[in-house]
Design a protein around this motif. Structure first.
Motif, PDB file in Angstrom:
ATOM      1  N   ILE A  78       1.708 -14.129 -13.699  1.00 49.93           N
ATOM      2  CA  ILE A  78       0.935 -15.382 -13.692  1.00 49.93           C
ATOM      3  C   ILE A  78       1.436 -16.283 -14.825  1.00 49.93           C
ATOM      4  N   LYS A  79       1.640 -15.681 -15.997  1.00 48.07           N
ATOM      5  CA  LYS A  79       2.110 -16.442 -17.162  1.00 48.07           C
ATOM      6  C   LYS A  79       3.453 -17.113 -16.870  1.00 48.07           C
ATOM      7  N   LYS A  80       4.282 -16.451 -16.089  1.00 44.57           N
ATOM      8  CA  LYS A  80       5.595 -16.995 -15.764  1.00 44.57           C
ATOM      9  C   LYS A  80       5.561 -17.862 -14.499  1.00 44.57           C
ATOM     10  N   ASP A  81       4.332 -18.093 -13.988  1.00 42.77           N
ATOM     11  CA  ASP A  81       4.134 -18.943 -12.820  1.00 42.77           C
ATOM     12  C   ASP A  81       4.867 -18.421 -11.574  1.00 42.77           C
ATOM     13  N   LEU A  82       4.937 -17.111 -11.456  1.00 41.96           N
ATOM     14  CA  LEU A  82       5.604 -16.518 -10.292  1.00 41.96           C
ATOM     15  C   LEU A  82       4.608 -16.208  -9.170  1.00 41.96           C
ATOM     16  N   VAL A  83       3.339 -16.016  -9.559  1.00 42.26           N
ATOM     17  CA  VAL A  83       2.285 -15.781  -8.562  1.00 42.26           C
ATOM     18  C   VAL A  83       1.086 -16.670  -8.894  1.00 42.26           C
ATOM     19  N   LYS A  84       0.188 -16.811  -7.908  1.00 39.72           N
ATOM     20  CA  LYS A  84      -1.014 -17.611  -8.131  1.00 39.72           C
ATOM     21  C   LYS A  84      -2.069 -16.780  -8.871  1.00 39.72           C
ATOM     22  N   PRO A  85      -3.005 -17.450  -9.522  1.00 38.41           N
ATOM     23  CA  PRO A  85      -4.036 -16.722 -10.290  1.00 38.41           C
ATOM     24  C   PRO A  85      -4.824 -15.727  -9.440  1.00 38.41           C
ATOM     25  N   GLU A  86      -4.939 -16.012  -8.134  1.00 39.63           N
ATOM     26  CA  GLU A  86      -5.714 -15.122  -7.250  1.00 39.63           C
ATOM     27  C   GLU A  86      -4.934 -13.859  -6.888  1.00 39.63           C
ATOM     28  N   TYR A  87      -3.656 -13.838  -7.195  1.00 41.67           N
ATOM     29  CA  TYR A  87      -2.788 -12.735  -6.749  1.00 41.67           C
ATOM     30  C   TYR A  87      -3.337 -11.329  -7.068  1.00 41.67           C
ATOM     31  N   PRO A  88      -3.711 -11.038  -8.342  1.00 40.16           N
ATOM     32  CA  PRO A  88      -4.154  -9.661  -8.628  1.00 40.16           C
ATOM     33  C   PRO A  88      -5.367  -9.230  -7.800  1.00 40.16           C
ATOM     34  N   GLN A  89      -6.345 -10.128  -7.674  1.00 41.97           N
ATOM     35  CA  GLN A  89      -7.536  -9.790  -6.896  1.00 41.97           C
ATOM     36  C   GLN A  89      -7.171  -9.526  -5.437  1.00 41.97           C
ATOM     37  N   GLN A  90      -6.259 -10.321  -4.911  1.00 40.99           N
ATOM     38  CA  GLN A  90      -5.827 -10.151  -3.520  1.00 40.99           C
ATOM     39  C   GLN A  90      -5.075  -8.833  -3.327  1.00 40.99           C
ATOM     40  N   VAL A  91      -4.280  -8.451  -4.323  1.00 43.83           N
ATOM     41  CA  VAL A  91      -3.553  -7.179  -4.234  1.00 43.83           C
ATOM     42  C   VAL A  91      -4.558  -6.018  -4.241  1.00 43.83           C
ATOM     43  N   ILE A  92      -5.548  -6.121  -5.108  1.00 43.69           N
ATOM     44  CA  ILE A  92      -6.545  -5.047  -5.229  1.00 43.69           C
ATOM     45  C   ILE A  92      -7.361  -4.919  -3.933  1.00 43.69           C
ATOM     46  N   LEU A  93      -7.767  -6.058  -3.369  1.00 47.30           N
ATOM     47  CA  LEU A  93      -8.540  -6.039  -2.118  1.00 47.30           C
ATOM     48  C   LEU A  93      -7.719  -5.465  -0.970  1.00 47.30           C
ATOM     49  N   ARG A  94      -6.466  -5.884  -0.912  1.00 39.60           N
ATOM     50  CA  ARG A  94      -5.605  -5.439   0.174  1.00 39.60           C
ATOM     51  C   ARG A  94      -5.362  -3.941   0.099  1.00 39.60           C
ATOM     52  N   GLU A  95      -5.207  -3.440  -1.122  1.00 41.82           N
ATOM     53  CA  GLU A  95      -4.949  -2.008  -1.294  1.00 41.82           C
ATOM     54  C   GLU A  95      -6.091  -1.168  -0.714  1.00 41.82           C
ATOM     55  N   GLN A  96      -7.326  -1.686  -0.798  1.00 41.23           N
ATOM     56  CA  GLN A  96      -8.472  -0.942  -0.257  1.00 41.23           C
ATOM     57  C   GLN A  96      -8.383  -0.829   1.267  1.00 41.23           C
ATOM     58  N   LYS A  97      -7.888  -1.889   1.898  1.00 44.53           N
ATOM     59  CA  LYS A  97      -7.771  -1.869   3.366  1.00 44.53           C
ATOM     60  C   LYS A  97      -6.462  -1.242   3.831  1.00 44.53           C
ATOM     61  N   PHE A  98      -5.399  -1.549   3.090  1.00 43.37           N
ATOM     62  CA  PHE A  98      -4.063  -1.065   3.470  1.00 43.37           C
ATOM     63  C   PHE A  98      -3.392  -0.424   2.267  1.00 43.37           C
ATOM     64  N   PRO A  99      -3.682   0.868   2.063  1.00 41.92           N
ATOM     65  CA  PRO A  99      -3.128   1.535   0.876  1.00 41.92           C
ATOM     66  C   PRO A  99      -1.604   1.585   0.902  1.00 41.92           C
ATOM     67  N   THR A 100      -0.998   1.649  -0.293  1.00 42.30           N
ATOM     68  CA  THR A 100       0.467   1.583  -0.370  1.00 42.30           C
ATOM     69  C   THR A 100       1.095   2.770  -1.103  1.00 42.30           C
ATOM     70  N   GLY A 101       0.350   3.873  -1.234  1.00 44.70           N
ATOM     71  CA  GLY A 101       0.942   5.054  -1.862  1.00 44.70           C
ATOM     72  C   GLY A 101       2.045   5.624  -0.985  1.00 44.70           C
ATOM     73  N   LEU A 102       3.145   6.029  -1.602  1.00 45.96           N
ATOM     74  CA  LEU A 102       4.250   6.626  -0.842  1.00 45.96           C
ATOM     75  C   LEU A 102       4.517   8.037  -1.374  1.00 45.96           C
ATOM     76  N   PRO A 103       4.492   9.024  -0.474  1.00 44.96           N
ATOM     77  CA  PRO A 103       4.702  10.416  -0.911  1.00 44.96           C
ATOM     78  C   PRO A 103       6.184  10.726  -1.145  1.00 44.96           C
ATOM     79  N   THR A 104       6.731  10.146  -2.191  1.00 44.10           N
ATOM     80  CA  THR A 104       8.144  10.367  -2.516  1.00 44.10           C
ATOM     81  C   THR A 104       8.297  11.605  -3.403  1.00 44.10           C
TER      82      THR A 104
END
Lengths: 159, 97
Positions: free
Chosen positions: A36-62
């Protein structure tokens, strides 16, 4: 220049080591703060990532430990970028496409992807790391300078 | 084998991240096998609109598919981790050959 817009931003300050026990939200908020500080994402980005993870988890069993690739819709991203969290104490995350299968995640590859990712395919480049246990171990145990070198090698490489 | 190319729908949560990888891996594999297909990439929310059993022969998804669509679904997490990818690709091949 338009050409620069196709680059993937990844710099040393986009790598954060978490030495203490932590949780997913904290990892995302901490990593996103840098973007956010580097203006690469919007301020809402972290909240959106957290919400999305609840619906569509992204853990990979590597191997030899799990990783995750949290990301969100392109509309919250201003520029393609990667941020990496190294977790000295693993967090539990749900495996992608599963209901509740959990894995211990030791590296979080947080992705800021805009629509150009369809051509760039950042994830495909990073997969070279996911699929090589020795690369994952190296990233977990290396200095930020070395991590930068390993990751830049795969993301700058032409296919 | 019918003359009509099979149509694959690649699905992930955003339609730009893991489905892009699944698409790339699948097309590479099928090309090596000499199989030509048509394909579309979409996000899971758009699935009910685009997943028409009349036009889509197979869904390849990295997320769960929370709809009853009357189209076979292959789960493609292995294409992201690389673990078990060969088996998944062979399964896709069986549907579209």
């Amino acid at each position: 220049m338009a050409v620069n817009d196709n680059k993937i931003r990844f710099e040393k300050d986009q790598i954060v080591t978490f030495n203490e026990k932590t949780n997913f939200d904290n990892v995302i908020n901490t990593l996103a703060k840098v973007l956010i500080k580097k203006d690469l994402v919007k301020p809402e980005y972290p909240q959106q990532v957290i919400l999305r993870e609840q619906k569509f988890p992204t853990g990979l069993p590597t191997n030899p430990f799990g990783v995750s690739i949290p990301h969100t819709d392109a509309k919250w991203t201003k520029h393609n970028a990667i941020a990496i969290g190294i977790l000295k104490s693993p967090i539990e995350q749900v495996v992608m496409g599963s209901d509740e299968t959990k894995i211990g995640v030791e590296i979080v590859f947080m992705l800021a992807l805009d629509k150009s990712n369809k051509q760039l395919n950042i994830l495909s480049k990073l997969m070279k790391i996911f699929q090589a246990p020795e690369s994952l171990v190296k990233i977990r145990n290396s200095s930020k300078d070395e991590i930068l070198k390993i990751v830049n090698k795969v993301i700058l490489e032409e296919k | 084998m019918s003359n009509k190319k099979k149509n694959i729908l690649f699905v992930c949560a955003t339609g730009i991240a893991t489905s892009t990888v699944a698409t790339e891996k699948t097309l590479e594999y099928l090309k090596d096998k000499g199989v030509e297909v048509t394909y579309t990439q979409t996000n899971v929310a758009s699935l009910p609109e685009v997943a028409d059993p009349k036009t889509v022969d197979l869904i390849v998804a990295t997320t769960q598919v929370p709809f009853d669509l009357d189209i076979p679904v292959v789960h493609a997490l292995s294409l992201i981790t690389g673990i078990g990818a060969d088996k998944t690709l062979a399964e896709i091949y069986d549907y579209v050959k």
